[in-house]
Design an enzyme around this catalytic site. Structure first.
Site, short mmCIF file in Angstrom:
data_model
loop_
_atom_site.label_atom_id
_atom_site.label_comp_id
_atom_site.label_asym_id
_atom_site.label_seq_id
_atom_site.Cartn_x
_atom_site.Cartn_y
_atom_site.Cartn_z
N SER A 158 42.18 -48.00 58.18
CA SER A 158 43.40 -47.91 58.98
C SER A 158 44.10 -49.26 58.96
O SER A 158 43.42 -50.31 58.94
CB SER A 158 43.09 -47.52 60.42
OG SER A 158 44.25 -47.64 61.24
N TYR A 171 38.89 -48.01 68.10
CA TYR A 171 39.25 -47.48 66.79
C TYR A 171 39.50 -48.62 65.81
O TYR A 171 38.95 -48.63 64.69
CB TYR A 171 40.49 -46.61 66.93
CG TYR A 171 40.95 -45.95 65.66
CD1 TYR A 171 40.31 -44.81 65.17
CD2 TYR A 171 42.03 -46.45 64.93
CE1 TYR A 171 40.73 -44.20 64.01
CE2 TYR A 171 42.45 -45.85 63.77
CZ TYR A 171 41.80 -44.72 63.31
OH TYR A 171 42.23 -44.11 62.14
#
Length: 277
Positions: A158, A171
């Site tokens: 990500s 995350y």
């Protein structure tokens, strides 16, 4: 074989991965399903793994019934947080389909909360899937690839791994850990001919992304594209949110021989959203 137009408008080399066995985790939806489609389009035999068997069955039926599919897809129920299950599933895949030449780590979860409100279980669950799961699958497959002298591993990370995001500490940290793990793996396995890379998406139109949108989808998408000053977040210079196929095409390139001299690379596919900070 000459290039032919893919059904999504991309150029697809139909024979590029012909006969290669690929394992895709998190294949039941979103980016994982798109990666499965892209690899099937390129001729790979895909072991599509997910802990939820329902979407896998739907995906397998869809691809099996497509006249333009150039490789088969086989569903496997797998929880990547279970090390023993990963080892046994990889062994089963290799006995049923053949040696795994491609691994794509897509399985991931998102738990959103400010750090001071984030629960211990949410933190642990996020790392169990996004980081430890990548370790489990990469260890199991990477060991076999190294023994055979070749292979390609791609971890879907990500852009949050490189740029802080409010409410996304777990995350972002888990993806940063998975990114550095994959680069270290590439360093260790390079002499064995195994390439290890990362594809780091930005905001992508998936169920995970839409779960963050609290109101009208069109308005929420517009805010993502325009940026959010209150959230210290830049917009997307290309003026569009990514589709899962955009990420899948980057993965398909990195596992192909066109990328045969690329390893330990982190490819951002975010429309310029991070300004490559």
């Amino acid at each position: 074989m000459p290039n032919v137009a893919g059904r999504r408008g991309f150029s697809v080399q139909q024979s590029e991965l012909a006969g290669t066995v690929a394992l895709v985790t998190g294949a039941g939806q979103g980016i994982g399903a798109a990666v499965t489609r892209a690899l099937v389009d390129a001729g790979a035999v895909v072991a599509a793994a997910d802990r939820n068997p329902g979407p896998l069955a739907v995906l397998a039926d869809e691809l099996s019934g497509r006249p333009d599919a150039h490789g088969p897809v086989h569903p496997y129920t797998l929880d990547v947080t279970d090390a023993a299950a990963v080892e046994s599933t990889v062994d089963l895949i290799e006995r049923q389909l053949g040696p795994v030449g491609i691994l794509v780590n897509v399985a991931g979860i998102l738990r959103v909360a400010p750090v001071v409100e984030l629960g211990d279980q949410d933190w642990a669950d996020t790392f169990a899937v996004n980081t430890t799961g990548v370790f489990h699958t990469s260890r199991a497959v990477g060991r076999r690839m190294a023994e055979r002298g070749g292979g390609a591993i791609v971890t879907v990370g990500s852009n949050a791994a490189g740029v802080p995001r409010t409410g996304m500490a777990a995350y972002a940290a888990s993806k940063a850990a998975a990114t550095m793990f994959t680069r270290c793996l590439g360093l260790e396995l390079g002499r064995s001919g195994v390439r290890c890379n990362i594809v780091s998406p930005g905001s992508t139109d998936t169920d995970m992304q839409r779960a963050l949108w609290q109101d009208d989808a069109a308005a929420a998408e517009r805010r993502v594209i325009d940026g959010d000053l209150a959230g210290y977040r830049t917009g997307i210079p290309l003026g569009r949110i990514a589709r899962p196929a955009d990420i899948a095409e980057a993965v398909a390139f990195l596992v192909s021989d066109r990328a045969r001299h690329i390893t330990m690379h982190d490819l951002y596919v975010d429309g310029g959203a991070t300004l490559r900070a």
